[in-house]
Design a protein around this motif. Structure first.
Motif, mmCIF file in Angstrom:
data_model
loop_
_atom_site.group_PDB
_atom_site.id
_atom_site.type_symbol
_atom_site.label_atom_id
_atom_site.label_comp_id
_atom_site.label_asym_id
_atom_site.label_seq_id
_atom_site.Cartn_x
_atom_site.Cartn_y
_atom_site.Cartn_z
ATOM 1 N N VAL A 15 -3.011 -26.412 -108.346
ATOM 2 C CA VAL A 15 -4.282 -25.704 -108.378
ATOM 3 C C VAL A 15 -4.391 -24.966 -109.707
ATOM 4 C CG1 VAL A 15 -5.607 -23.837 -107.320
ATOM 5 C CG2 VAL A 15 -4.315 -25.415 -105.877
ATOM 6 N N ASN A 16 -5.530 -25.123 -110.385
ATOM 7 C CA ASN A 16 -5.769 -24.382 -111.615
ATOM 8 C C ASN A 16 -6.122 -22.953 -111.223
ATOM 9 O OD1 ASN A 16 -6.375 -23.460 -114.133
ATOM 10 N ND2 ASN A 16 -8.072 -24.844 -114.499
ATOM 11 N N LYS A 17 -5.204 -22.023 -111.452
ATOM 12 C CA LYS A 17 -5.399 -20.630 -111.044
ATOM 13 C C LYS A 17 -6.143 -19.812 -112.093
ATOM 14 C CE LYS A 17 -1.529 -20.388 -107.868
ATOM 15 N NZ LYS A 17 -0.407 -19.559 -107.416
ATOM 16 N N TYR A 18 -5.918 -20.122 -113.359
ATOM 17 C CA TYR A 18 -6.542 -19.344 -114.432
ATOM 18 C C TYR A 18 -6.538 -20.191 -115.681
ATOM 19 C CZ TYR A 18 -7.987 -15.151 -116.929
ATOM 20 O OH TYR A 18 -8.710 -14.224 -117.648
ATOM 21 N N GLU A 19 -7.602 -20.060 -116.481
ATOM 22 C CA GLU A 19 -7.667 -20.824 -117.718
ATOM 23 C C GLU A 19 -8.563 -20.110 -118.718
ATOM 24 O OE1 GLU A 19 -8.235 -25.425 -119.158
ATOM 25 O OE2 GLU A 19 -8.904 -24.864 -117.163
ATOM 26 N N GLY A 20 -8.177 -20.181 -119.971
ATOM 27 C CA GLY A 20 -8.987 -19.605 -121.031
ATOM 28 C C GLY A 20 -8.592 -20.181 -122.372
ATOM 29 N N GLN A 21 -9.456 -19.974 -123.332
ATOM 30 C CA GLN A 21 -9.201 -20.422 -124.696
ATOM 31 C C GLN A 21 -8.998 -19.197 -125.579
ATOM 32 O OE1 GLN A 21 -12.247 -22.962 -126.238
ATOM 33 N NE2 GLN A 21 -11.011 -23.629 -127.959
ATOM 34 N N ILE A 22 -8.012 -19.268 -126.463
ATOM 35 C CA ILE A 22 -7.730 -18.160 -127.375
ATOM 36 C C ILE A 22 -8.880 -18.039 -128.378
ATOM 37 C CG2 ILE A 22 -6.184 -17.308 -129.181
ATOM 38 C CD1 ILE A 22 -3.891 -18.698 -127.647
ATOM 39 N N THR A 23 -9.428 -16.821 -128.475
ATOM 40 C CA THR A 23 -10.558 -16.572 -129.373
ATOM 41 C C THR A 23 -10.173 -15.718 -130.578
ATOM 42 O OG1 THR A 23 -11.218 -14.641 -128.092
ATOM 43 C CG2 THR A 23 -12.220 -16.745 -127.480
ATOM 44 N N HIS B 207 -8.577 -17.720 -109.951
ATOM 45 C CA HIS B 207 -8.960 -18.511 -108.782
ATOM 46 C C HIS B 207 -8.003 -18.341 -107.607
ATOM 47 C CE1 HIS B 207 -12.139 -20.476 -111.027
ATOM 48 N NE2 HIS B 207 -11.281 -20.651 -112.011
ATOM 49 N N ALA B 208 -6.753 -18.006 -107.890
ATOM 50 C CA ALA B 208 -5.743 -17.783 -106.853
ATOM 51 C C ALA B 208 -4.647 -16.924 -107.471
ATOM 52 C CB ALA B 208 -5.171 -19.114 -106.364
ATOM 53 N N THR C 24 3.221 -22.667 -113.028
ATOM 54 C CA THR C 24 3.485 -23.112 -114.397
ATOM 55 C C THR C 24 2.437 -22.524 -115.332
ATOM 56 O OG1 THR C 24 4.423 -25.181 -113.577
ATOM 57 C CG2 THR C 24 3.789 -25.117 -115.902
ATOM 58 N N LEU C 25 2.911 -21.903 -116.401
ATOM 59 C CA LEU C 25 2.063 -21.378 -117.465
ATOM 60 C C LEU C 25 2.078 -22.387 -118.602
ATOM 61 C CD1 LEU C 25 0.567 -19.154 -119.130
ATOM 62 C CD2 LEU C 25 2.842 -18.280 -119.725
ATOM 63 N N TYR C 26 0.888 -22.789 -119.023
ATOM 64 C CA TYR C 26 0.749 -23.685 -120.175
ATOM 65 C C TYR C 26 0.165 -22.891 -121.332
ATOM 66 C CZ TYR C 26 1.363 -27.440 -116.793
ATOM 67 O OH TYR C 26 1.871 -28.263 -115.815
ATOM 68 N N ILE D 87 1.083 -19.702 -131.845
ATOM 69 C CA ILE D 87 -0.177 -19.334 -131.192
ATOM 70 C C ILE D 87 -1.313 -19.462 -132.202
ATOM 71 C CG2 ILE D 87 -1.393 -17.483 -129.975
ATOM 72 C CD1 ILE D 87 1.065 -18.580 -128.479
ATOM 73 N N ALA D 88 -2.415 -20.096 -131.778
ATOM 74 C CA ALA D 88 -3.530 -20.309 -132.696
ATOM 75 C C ALA D 88 -4.855 -20.165 -131.962
ATOM 76 C CB ALA D 88 -3.440 -21.694 -133.309
ATOM 77 N N VAL D 89 -5.871 -19.704 -132.673
ATOM 78 C CA VAL D 89 -7.224 -19.644 -132.124
ATOM 79 C C VAL D 89 -7.641 -21.050 -131.707
ATOM 80 C CG1 VAL D 89 -9.648 -19.177 -132.693
ATOM 81 C CG2 VAL D 89 -7.857 -17.574 -133.417
ATOM 82 N N GLY D 90 -8.252 -21.168 -130.540
ATOM 83 C CA GLY D 90 -8.673 -22.458 -130.016
ATOM 84 C C GLY D 90 -7.701 -23.051 -129.020
ATOM 85 N N MET D 91 -6.467 -22.559 -129.015
ATOM 86 C CA MET D 91 -5.451 -23.044 -128.075
ATOM 87 C C MET D 91 -5.845 -22.643 -126.662
ATOM 88 S SD MET D 91 -1.393 -22.110 -128.297
ATOM 89 C CE MET D 91 -0.992 -23.241 -129.603
ATOM 90 N N ARG D 92 -5.540 -23.493 -125.688
ATOM 91 C CA ARG D 92 -5.854 -23.191 -124.285
ATOM 92 C C ARG D 92 -4.631 -22.604 -123.600
ATOM 93 N NH1 ARG D 92 -10.708 -23.934 -123.316
ATOM 94 N NH2 ARG D 92 -10.553 -23.520 -121.099
ATOM 95 N N ILE D 93 -4.912 -21.649 -122.700
ATOM 96 C CA ILE D 93 -3.883 -21.066 -121.851
ATOM 97 C C ILE D 93 -4.299 -21.352 -120.417
ATOM 98 C CG2 ILE D 93 -2.855 -18.900 -121.077
ATOM 99 C CD1 ILE D 93 -3.204 -17.894 -123.949
ATOM 100 N N ARG D 94 -3.372 -21.870 -119.624
ATOM 101 C CA ARG D 94 -3.697 -22.251 -118.256
ATOM 102 C C ARG D 94 -2.515 -21.916 -117.348
ATOM 103 N NH1 ARG D 94 -3.724 -27.245 -119.258
ATOM 104 N NH2 ARG D 94 -2.207 -28.139 -117.854
ATOM 105 N N ILE D 95 -2.823 -21.547 -116.126
ATOM 106 C CA ILE D 95 -1.778 -21.299 -115.131
ATOM 107 C C ILE D 95 -2.113 -22.141 -113.917
ATOM 108 C CG2 ILE D 95 -0.603 -19.596 -113.706
ATOM 109 C CD1 ILE D 95 -1.559 -17.495 -115.868
ATOM 110 N N GLU D 96 -1.140 -22.947 -113.496
ATOM 111 C CA GLU D 96 -1.302 -23.801 -112.324
ATOM 112 C C GLU D 96 -0.216 -23.482 -111.321
ATOM 113 O OE1 GLU D 96 -1.285 -27.897 -113.494
ATOM 114 O OE2 GLU D 96 -3.223 -27.752 -114.495
ATOM 115 N N GLY D 97 -0.552 -23.687 -110.062
ATOM 116 C CA GLY D 97 0.427 -23.449 -109.005
ATOM 117 C C GLY D 97 0.321 -24.479 -107.927
#
Length: 122
Positions: free
Chosen positions: A4-12, A51-52, A59-61, A112-122
């Motif tokens: 499940v995708n619990k959280y996601e964002g893009q580095i700004t 989301h959860a 897992t943190l990506y 770490i770079a601007v535009g990179m995605r951060i996601r947490i799945e469980g």
């Protein structure tokens, strides 16, 4: 079981003091509403919805790198849901030092770079 995708964002944006925290294997995330004094040592991202709840074993990506979450402090989920704030310590520990900490595998962090995605799945 489906992840499940619990959280996601893009580095700004990346604060000027982030490098010092990364050298200590700590990633400080904050949503776009971070006050300027906190934004200086944070990685700002546009994620807005938890989301959860985060849990041990998720897992943190960070970009294409992945890290297993080993511990979640008692206020980490509230901080992430309300502020987009998360302190991830890549220390391999099974107990958080602070109530807002998330502990993850002690593996090398990617650049770490601007535009990179951060996601947490469980």
């Amino acid at each position: 079981m489906i992840d499940v995708n619990k959280y996601e964002g893009q580095i700004t944006a990346i604060g000027p003091y982030v490098v010092e925290f990364l050298e200590a294997n700590i990633l400080v995330l904050f949503g776009l509403s971070a006050p300027e004094e906190l934004a200086e040592f944070a990685v700002l991202h546009d994620g807005t919805t938890l989301h959860a709840p985060l849990a041990t074993g998720d897992t943190l990506y960070v970009g294409s790198s992945s890290f297993q979450i080993l511990a979640v402090g008692e206020v980490a989920n509230a901080n992430l849901a309300n502020l987009g704030h998360l302190v991830v310590k890549f220390n391999g520990e099974n107990e958080p030092e602070q109530p807002g900490d998330v502990c993850a595998e002690a593996l090398p962090l990617p650049e770490i770079a601007v535009g990179m995605r951060i996601r947490i799945e469980g």
